[in-house]
Enzyme design. Structure first.
Site, PDB file in Angstrom:
ATOM      1  N   ARG A 146      -1.981  12.795  10.048  1.00  0.00           N
ATOM      2  CA  ARG A 146      -0.579  13.550  10.566  1.00  0.00           C
ATOM      3  C   ARG A 146      -0.645  14.579   9.451  1.00  0.00           C
ATOM      4  NH1 ARG A 146       2.756   8.270  11.409  1.00  0.00           N
ATOM      5  NH2 ARG A 146       2.134   7.793  13.488  1.00  0.00           N
ATOM      6  N   ASP A 150       0.848  -1.154  -0.003  1.00  0.00           N
ATOM      7  CA  ASP A 150       0.114   0.073   0.057  1.00  0.00           C
ATOM      8  C   ASP A 150       0.768   1.347   0.130  1.00  0.00           C
ATOM      9  OD1 ASP A 150       0.904  -0.299   2.526  1.00  0.00           O
ATOM     10  OD2 ASP A 150      -0.746   0.106   3.650  1.00  0.00           O
ATOM     11  N   HIS A 151       2.118   1.303   0.384  1.00  0.00           N
ATOM     12  CA  HIS A 151       2.884   2.416   0.446  1.00  0.00           C
ATOM     13  C   HIS A 151       3.580   2.837  -0.615  1.00  0.00           C
ATOM     14  CE1 HIS A 151       2.220   2.472   4.570  1.00  0.00           C
ATOM     15  NE2 HIS A 151       3.038   3.304   4.991  1.00  0.00           N
ATOM     16  N   ASP A 160       3.592  -0.686  11.324  1.00  0.00           N
ATOM     17  CA  ASP A 160       3.047   0.699  10.908  1.00  0.00           C
ATOM     18  C   ASP A 160       2.492   1.298  12.150  1.00  0.00           C
ATOM     19  OD1 ASP A 160       2.180   2.390   8.172  1.00  0.00           O
ATOM     20  OD2 ASP A 160       0.841   2.520   9.971  1.00  0.00           O
ATOM     21  N   SER A 170       5.629   7.855  12.652  1.00  0.00           N
ATOM     22  CA  SER A 170       5.739   6.586  12.103  1.00  0.00           C
ATOM     23  C   SER A 170       6.576   5.475  13.024  1.00  0.00           C
ATOM     24  CB  SER A 170       6.002   6.585  10.784  1.00  0.00           C
ATOM     25  OG  SER A 170       6.714   5.389  10.118  1.00  0.00           O
ATOM     26  N   ARG A 207       8.528   3.348  11.712  1.00  0.00           N
ATOM     27  CA  ARG A 207       9.708   3.132  10.642  1.00  0.00           C
ATOM     28  C   ARG A 207      11.157   2.977  11.368  1.00  0.00           C
ATOM     29  NH1 ARG A 207       9.159   8.788   7.511  1.00  0.00           N
ATOM     30  NH2 ARG A 207       6.861   8.068   7.504  1.00  0.00           N
TER      31      ARG A 207
END
EC number: 4.2.1.3
Length: 784
Positions: free
Chosen positions: A475, A128-129, A193, A670, A672
């Site tokens: 965000r 999806d990213h 995520d 995030s 990440r």
């Protein structure tokens, strides 16, 4: 289902005082219910949850919150686990793992490095990213499949080899897919995520983590989490008019701020809960990430049951009904903090710019914007994202758009729509919502994250041009959506975005203001009303799921040594047993430093599987306190100013260790883990801040770095970018014992300060081994 229904009847009879009949043992054996349609042999185990809850309740001798029931219900050793909110580390056994494609690359590379043959729990990858919004859904998806073919092939083949389900590009956003297929009341799910808490809308404990945490769970190792505190949000009254579920979390964000939920689970309860749809509850839980919460959750109720039924999981709902006492909080349970919100009095909100906790009533934002000098003309309105892309969201937006069209109006601002999943896209196309939104001027994008994460090829402005956008996203950090630091982004509900896009200005309040129709007559928009779920069944759309084969051992996984997108990982070096002496300061960060500042997304997403290449974005968004600039730091060895990554590489080449100094809530945003991998890869050893965001602090520990906090926050001011730092006493590194930091100034003077940490014994072993993955390998070698 028959035994479940029969047993339910007998339970009702017993509880109602009806004549008691003997229940044969065969009827007491509950039917096994699959966790999802895609894993028919993986069953929900409420019996184990119940057993663990009973053990813990007896030990603690007090009522439990819902969060505690589900978290403690997944303890590895409920009889012996030390439990103290906010203090002890829990060893947990989550039910499943979910990974989005940008973080799955590094997670799967780490899993490959572990040497294990197959994942130990049900796991999925969601593409999806990596789909950039440019010209519309179909074209953008085709382009993404072409550009990202190497990465998609790696994820598909790695999934097949190691037993991981693979959702192809175009399937939709990970969190919508999880809500539709994998979340259920009482589940514990971890996802790579930060918006994984979306699944709390279905009564699950769903927590965002870094890839190394996901590897632990996929490897069958107990997962560690500091025992969360529990913040209760009591909801009374009922939502109505223009107020929406999004306004609940926008209000809570304004109260708690971006770090007020750190280390806590937000647990919603009270009579107002039942006025919110299941997908509305998911919206609220989703954006709990913006207040730093570990996760958020709602108690199991009829709205969840309705959603489970509509998404083909009535068997799960029937089972949840039997165990409902474990899926709601105990009467008299105690929260660490309680916030009360009367939904009947809640007004529509809009938060921003530049931070998601700057809350304003929509009625005030026009005046506030003019006073602050923010642009009031709206250039683009964007609805969708993992936060607000449900059928109900699209229906309420279409209801607003339909009124404008009836008066001959279209959006004055550009307008985009992002469906949350292929199922949502297909259903809103069938039911006419998508066409209404197109007719009002909207562009339907691919079923993906798109502009919400910076995947937006924006053409209507130049970089550096001051402008305003309104979104239904979660965000709005500086430059997050379009890489333009002058874009003032505001987050609000989809229906408010739609209304403001029609008006074209922040000065419009749909509750009180009038629009002028094409016929010159003034009219007022009515508050939108829409079905929470389709009257017909959901249209599943195209089949986009790849099942892992029963035996994937023969599957080959390609990673070319010359690839610019993927790179196999080399182990980080072990601690040498010595103190960290005379470290240089790479950068002393001024103000907010999110994971977007540390490891930018947008165009950098294409390097998420290549650690060396993506390290070229290390801290390029952070503001250097020395000169007030981004991506400009002094090289202490040459005295020349240059980009942060180049300076870090120079230090690494010269064999010089370095540190970063940060402010409050460092690493918010995030999940990440690249924001932790990159500094480690380029020679960083220590990150010293006033405070950390939860996920980032854990990610730093996992990669063998030392995240430390000032015992006295004022000591932040004692360190200057030209100083050298030594961390001493590492030979005696122990839980709860502060470390000593010696600051060496250029004039020869020294100061000593104390630094705190949150390491436990096993996390100290990660540091000593060089990383959590290194430690896992050490343990495997010892046991073999």
């Amino acid at each position: 289902k028959v035994p479940v229904l029969i047993l339910s009847f007998f339970q009702h009879a017993l509880n109602s005082g009806i004549r008691r009949y003997h229940v044969a043992p065969v009827l007491c054996q509950r039917a096994k219910v699959a966790m999802s349609h895609f894993e028919p042999n993986e069953h929900i185990n409420y019996e184990k949850l119940e057993k663990n809850i009973n053990i813990v309740r007896k030990r603690l001798d007090r009522p439990l919150t819902l969060s505690e029931k589900i978290v403690y219900g997944h303890l590895d050793d409920p009889a012996k686990q030390e439990i103290e909110r906010g203090k002890t580390y829990l060893r947990l056994r989550p039910d499943r793992v979910a990974m989005q494609d940008a973080t799955a690359q590094m997670a799967m590379l780490q899993f490959i490095s572990s040497g294990l043959p197959k994942v130990a729990v049900p796991s999925t990858i969601h593409c999806d990213h990596l789909i950039e919004a440019q010209s519309g859904g179909e074209k953008d998806l085709r382009r993404a499949k072409d550009i990202n073919q190497e990465v998609y092939n790696f994820l598909a083949t790695a999934g097949a080899k190691y037993g991981v389900g693979f959702w192809k590009p175009g399937s939709g956003i990970i969190h919508q897919i999880i809500l539709e297929n994998y979340s259920y009341p009482g589940v514990m799910l971890i996802g790579t995520d930060s918006h994984t808490p979306n699944g709390g809308g279905l009564g699950g404990i769903c927590i965002g983590v870094g890839g190394a945490d996901a590897v632990d769970v996929m490897a069958g190792i107990p997962w560690e989490l500091k025992c969360p505190k529990v913040i209760g949000v009591k909801l009374t009254g009922k939502l109505s008019g223009w107020s929406s579920p999004k306004d609940v979390i926008l209000k809570v964000a304004g109260i708690l701020t971006v770090k007020g939920g750190t280390g806590a689970i937000i647990e919603y309860h009270g009579p107002g809960v039942d006025s919110i749809s299941c997908t509305g509850m998911a919206t609220i839980c989703n954006m709990g990430a913006e207040i730093g919460a570990t996760t958020s959750i709602f108690p199991y109720n009829a709205r969840m049951k309705k959603y489970l039924g509509k998404t083909g999981r009535a068997d799960i709902a029937a089972l949840a009904d039997e165990f409902q006492q474990h899926l709601v909080p105990d009467a008299g349970c105690q929260y660490d903090q309680v916030i009360e919100i009367n939904l009947s009095e809640l007004k529509p909100h809009i938060n921003g710019p530049f931070t998601p906790d700057l809350a304003h009533p929509v009625s005030d934002i026009g005046a506030v914007a003019e006073k602050e000098g923010w642009p009031v003309d709206i250039r683009v309105g964007l609805i969708g994202s993992c936060t607000n892309s449900s059928y109900e969201d699209m229906g309420r937006s279409a209801a607003v758009a339909k009124q404008a069209l009836a008066h001959g109006l279209k959006c004055k601002s550009k307008f985009t729509i992002t469906p949350g999943s292929e199922q949502i896209r297909a259903t809103i196309e069938r039911d006419g919502y998508a066409q209404i939104l197109r007719d009002v001027g909207g562009l339907v994008l691919a079923n993906a994250c798109g502009p919400c994460i910076g995947q937006w090829d924006r053409k209507d402005i130049k970089k550096g041009e001051k402008n305003t956008i309104v979104t239904s996203y979660n965000r709005n950090f500086t430059g997050r959506n379009d890489a333009n630091p002058e874009t003032h982004a505001f987050v609000t509900s989809p229906e408010i975005v739609t209304a403001l896009s029609i008006a074209g200005t922040l000065k419009f309040n749909p509750e009180t203001d009038y629009l002028t129709g094409a016929d010159g007559k003034k009219f007022k928009l009515e508050a939108p009303d829409a079905d929470e779920l389709p009257k017909l069944e959901f249209d599943p759309g195209q089949d986009t799921y790849q099942y892992p084969p029963k035996d994937g051992s023969g599957q080959h996984v390609d990673v070319s040594p010359t690839s610019q997108r993927l790179q196999l990982l080399e182990p980080f070096d072990k601690w040498d047993g010595k103190d960290l002496e005379d470290m240089l300061i790479l950068i002393k960060v001024k103000g907010k430093c999110t994971t977007d500042h540390i490891s930018a997304a947008g165009p950098w997403l294409k390097f998420r599987g290549h650690l060396d290449n993506i390290s070229n974005n290390l801290l390029i968004g952070a503001i250097n306190i020395e000169n007030g600039k981004a991506n400009s730091v002094r090289n202490a060895l040459t005295q020349e100013f240059g980009p942060v990554p180049d300076t870090a590489r120079y230090y690494k080449k010269m064999g010089v260790k370095w540190a970063v100094i940060g402010d409050e809530n460092y690493g918010e945003g995030s999940s990440r883990e690249h924001a932790a991998l990159e500094p480690r890869h380029l020679g960083g050893r220590v990150i010293i801040t006033k405070s950390f965001a939860r996920i980032h602090e854990t990610n730093l520990k996992k990669q063998g770095l030392l995240p430390l906090t000032f015992a006295d926050p004022a000591d932040y001011n004692k360190i200057h970018p030209v100083d050298k730092l030594s961390i001493v006493g590492l030979a005696d590194f122990a839980p709860g014992k502060p470390l000593k930091c010696i600051i060496k100034h250029p004039n020869g003077s020294q100061e000593t300060i104390m630094l705190n940490h949150t390491f436990n014994e096993s996390q100290i072993e990660w540091f000593q081994a060089g990383s959590a993955l290194n430690r896992m390998k050490e343990l495997q070698q010892k046991s073999s």
